[in-house]
Design a protein around this motif. Structure first.
Motif, short mmCIF file in Angstrom:
data_model
loop_
_atom_site.label_atom_id
_atom_site.label_comp_id
_atom_site.label_asym_id
_atom_site.label_seq_id
_atom_site.Cartn_x
_atom_site.Cartn_y
_atom_site.Cartn_z
N THR A 8 40.05 48.94 43.27
CA THR A 8 40.05 48.33 44.60
C THR A 8 41.40 47.64 44.88
O THR A 8 42.30 47.64 44.03
CB THR A 8 38.87 47.35 44.75
OG1 THR A 8 39.00 46.30 43.79
CG2 THR A 8 37.53 48.05 44.52
N GLY A 9 41.51 47.07 46.07
CA GLY A 9 42.81 46.68 46.60
C GLY A 9 43.37 45.36 46.16
O GLY A 9 43.45 44.41 46.94
N GLY A 10 43.82 45.28 44.93
CA GLY A 10 44.51 44.09 44.42
C GLY A 10 45.76 44.51 43.67
O GLY A 10 45.89 45.67 43.26
N THR A 35 39.38 52.74 46.59
CA THR A 35 39.04 52.30 47.95
C THR A 35 40.28 52.53 48.82
O THR A 35 41.38 52.81 48.30
CB THR A 35 38.67 50.81 47.98
OG1 THR A 35 39.81 50.07 47.51
CG2 THR A 35 37.46 50.51 47.12
N ALA A 37 41.98 50.32 50.40
CA ALA A 37 43.00 49.32 50.04
C ALA A 37 43.57 49.62 48.66
O ALA A 37 44.77 49.45 48.42
CB ALA A 37 42.38 47.92 50.08
N PHE A 41 47.85 50.59 46.65
CA PHE A 41 48.51 50.01 45.47
C PHE A 41 48.82 51.05 44.39
O PHE A 41 49.72 50.86 43.59
CB PHE A 41 47.62 48.92 44.85
CG PHE A 41 47.55 47.68 45.70
CD1 PHE A 41 48.45 46.64 45.51
CD2 PHE A 41 46.57 47.55 46.67
CE1 PHE A 41 48.39 45.49 46.29
CE2 PHE A 41 46.50 46.40 47.45
CZ PHE A 41 47.41 45.37 47.27
N THR A 89 37.89 43.48 43.71
CA THR A 89 38.25 42.47 44.72
C THR A 89 37.01 41.63 45.08
O THR A 89 35.87 42.05 44.86
CB THR A 89 38.74 43.14 46.02
OG1 THR A 89 37.72 44.07 46.44
CG2 THR A 89 40.06 43.85 45.83
N ALA A 90 37.29 40.48 45.71
CA ALA A 90 36.19 39.66 46.23
C ALA A 90 35.36 40.48 47.22
O ALA A 90 34.13 40.37 47.29
CB ALA A 90 36.77 38.43 46.92
N ASN A 91 36.06 41.36 47.95
CA ASN A 91 35.41 42.17 48.98
C ASN A 91 34.36 43.13 48.39
O ASN A 91 33.21 43.16 48.83
CB ASN A 91 36.51 42.95 49.74
CG ASN A 91 35.94 43.83 50.82
OD1 ASN A 91 35.22 43.37 51.69
ND2 ASN A 91 36.26 45.11 50.75
N ILE A 92 34.74 43.91 47.36
CA ILE A 92 33.78 44.88 46.80
C ILE A 92 32.63 44.15 46.09
O ILE A 92 31.49 44.60 46.11
CB ILE A 92 34.48 45.91 45.86
CG1 ILE A 92 33.53 47.04 45.45
CG2 ILE A 92 35.01 45.26 44.60
CD1 ILE A 92 33.27 48.04 46.49
N ALA A 121 39.59 40.36 39.80
CA ALA A 121 40.96 39.81 39.80
C ALA A 121 41.25 39.33 41.21
O ALA A 121 41.08 40.08 42.17
CB ALA A 121 41.97 40.87 39.40
N MET A 122 41.62 38.07 41.32
CA MET A 122 41.93 37.52 42.65
C MET A 122 42.60 36.16 42.52
O MET A 122 42.65 35.59 41.41
CB MET A 122 40.65 37.42 43.50
CG MET A 122 39.59 36.50 42.94
SD MET A 122 37.95 36.80 43.64
CE MET A 122 37.47 38.32 42.87
N MET A 126 40.04 32.01 45.73
CA MET A 126 38.99 33.02 45.98
C MET A 126 38.02 33.07 44.80
O MET A 126 36.80 33.09 44.98
CB MET A 126 39.62 34.41 46.16
CG MET A 126 40.47 34.55 47.42
SD MET A 126 41.47 36.06 47.37
CE MET A 126 40.27 37.31 47.89
C1 LIG Z 1 49.36 42.37 48.60
C2 LIG Z 1 47.89 42.14 48.59
C3 LIG Z 1 47.27 41.77 47.40
C4 LIG Z 1 45.90 41.52 47.34
N1 LIG Z 1 45.33 41.16 46.16
C5 LIG Z 1 44.01 40.93 46.11
C6 LIG Z 1 43.40 40.58 44.86
O1 LIG Z 1 44.05 40.49 43.82
N2 LIG Z 1 42.06 40.34 44.86
C7 LIG Z 1 41.30 40.43 45.99
O2 LIG Z 1 40.09 40.17 45.91
N3 LIG Z 1 41.85 40.78 47.18
C8 LIG Z 1 43.18 41.03 47.25
N4 LIG Z 1 43.74 41.40 48.45
C9 LIG Z 1 42.89 41.54 49.61
C10 LIG Z 1 42.18 42.91 49.61
O3 LIG Z 1 43.13 43.96 49.54
C11 LIG Z 1 41.33 43.03 50.85
O4 LIG Z 1 40.24 42.10 50.77
C12 LIG Z 1 40.76 44.43 51.02
O5 LIG Z 1 39.96 44.47 52.17
C13 LIG Z 1 39.94 44.85 49.83
O6 LIG Z 1 39.36 46.11 50.05
P1 LIG Z 1 38.56 46.87 48.91
O7 LIG Z 1 37.67 45.88 48.27
O8 LIG Z 1 37.81 47.92 49.64
O9 LIG Z 1 39.58 47.45 47.99
C14 LIG Z 1 45.13 41.65 48.52
C15 LIG Z 1 45.73 42.05 49.72
C16 LIG Z 1 47.09 42.30 49.75
C17 LIG Z 1 47.73 42.74 51.06
#
Ligand SMILES: Cc1cc2nc3c(=O)[nH]c(=O)nc-3n(C[C@H](O)[C@H](O)[C@H](O)COP(=O)(O)O)c2cc1C
Length: 400
Positions: A8-10, A35, A37, A41, A89-92, A121-122, A126
């Protein structure tokens, strides 16, 4: 195992590539699901190159999809023995805790009957937020495993908790989560002693032996994997394994005290440590200089840890010892079994340096019925699992 690695997006997404490579090298089949996001990465090309398997995107127009994208989430959910989300991520975490299914990863997480493991990881704020902690508690209540993040400097520049656990620990957690549990050991508390003891002569010199602790550590991992709650009492310098409560000790006396403090609360003991039989009678507080006194050492006996714990055991507790013998192995081990009233002894033939530090080994189990067929030769990790399975079988048959 067949593993789905959800990414996921971190920022820590780049570490998932290392994990995918490690798991593939360990012999697992790994398919990555990104995902939307996550795909910002790390690229599918990196992941397919490392795993040799297709990589999947959030939506049918992303990643490398196969014949029937409309049921891909169900196919993948069925294919997996284990789904690991790294980094999560916190989101998933929030979506999965609440049954939301808005893309491939969240949908297959809902559809799968496989084991699920999360490595969050966040940012610290968060991570510490009650919403994230409540969501993780909910995932744990579903039987999912969580590898907690560590502390350190985060990508956002803050210092605190929320840093992805290291890749080796996550791989260990995947191994533990993916191993079938054994009913005779699951939830049971087991003390394992491992490694050499060290008896100091003075501040720089010590009496020790050639054990590294590798076999005992592999046993600790194997007992952990089948569901036991392991307390490892460890001499020597090897790192302690993930998911095992470890107490580091130096001398035989310290090892005895550590075991005695825990024994009443435990179901069994596996004594794999190579404990010194003697120690210098009076260790010197200062370095002994050349020419001071005689060139001989006066030694006294150290406590017999195995005999003392066995003598103080309840009838519901079991004790397994190890014997490292260079001659007449079976006779010596049988005498040890009887004298110390053990349930089993696992005999190592240490002739010609075998066993200590070696990659592969053979162990011959001895019980009151006599010797059993040797287990091995096998690499120590596989040998440990084979020993644990043998022992669990005997426990199920109530040691008969
Ligand atoms: C540069 C950058 C770094 C990020 N790092 C994190 C992270 O480490 N942990 C996290 O929960 N969200 C992080 N985010 C926010 C997530 O990318 C965002 O919540 C996204 O919607 C997650 O989507 P996903 O859960 O579908 O991958 C980051 C965003 C950006 C732009």
């Amino acid at each position: 195992m067949q593993i789905i690695l959800g990414i996921t997006g971190g920022i820590a997404a780049y570490k998932a590539a290392d994990l995918a490579r490690l798991l593939t090298h360990q012999g697992h089949r790994v398919r990555c699901v990104l995902t939307e996001a996550g795909a910002r990465f790390i690229t599918p090309l990196t992941l397919t190159s490392l795993t040799g398997e297709p990589c999947y995107g959030a939506n049918p127009d992303q990643g490398e999809w196969r014949a029937n994208p409309s049921v891909e989430h169900i196919e993948l959910a069925r294919w997996a023995d284990l789904v690991a989300v790294v980094p999560a991520t916190a989101n998933i975490i929030g979506k999965a805790a609440n049954g939301l299914a808005s893309d491939l990863l969240s949908t297959l997480l809902l559809a799968t009957r496989a084991q699920v493991l999360w490595a969050p990881a966040m940012n610290t704020g968060m991570w510490e937020h009650p919403a994230v902690q409540a969501n993780l508690a909910r995932l744990r209540s579903f039987g999912h495993a969580v590898v907690d993040p560590g502390e350190g400097v985060l990508a956002c520049g803050e210092e605190g908790s929320g840093k992805l656990a290291d890749v080796l620990s996550i791989a260990e957690a995947i191994r533990a989560q993916g191993t079938p549990k054994l009913s005779s050991l699951s939830g049971r508390r087991v003390i394992i002693t491992a490694g050499p003891t060290r008896e100091d002569l003075d501040p720089v010199r010590t009496l020790t032996n050639r054990s590294t602790g590798a076999m005992g550590i592999e046993l600790a991992r194997a007992f952990r994997d089948v569901g036991a709650r392991v307390q490892l009492v460890l001499g020597g310098d090897l790192p302690s394994p993930w998911g095992v409560e470890t107490l580091r000790v130096r001398s035989a006396q310290q090892m005895l005290e550590a075991c005695e403090a825990r024994w009443a609360g435990c179901d069994g003991l596996v004594a794999a440590a190579a404990v010194a039989d003697q120690r210098p009678e009076v260790p010197s507080a200062q370095k002994i200089k050349k020419g001071e006194g005689t060139e001989s050492l006066h030694l006294v006996r150290t406590p017999d840890i195995l005999a003392q714990l066995s003598a103080s055991r309840r009838t519901d507790q079991w004790v397994v010892g190890f014997a490292a013998e260079s001659e007449n192995h079976l006779d010596h081990a049988m005498a040890k079994l009887r004298n110390k009233r053990l349930d089993a002894v696992l005999v190592n033939d240490v002739q010609g340096g075998q066993a200590f530090g070696a990659q592969a080994n053979t162990l011959t189990p001895i019980t009151a019925q006599g010797p059993h067929p040797p287990i091995g030769p096998l690499p120590k990790d596989q040998l440990a699992l084979a020993v644990v399975r043998w022992w669990s079988q005997r426990l199920e048959n109530r040691l008969t």
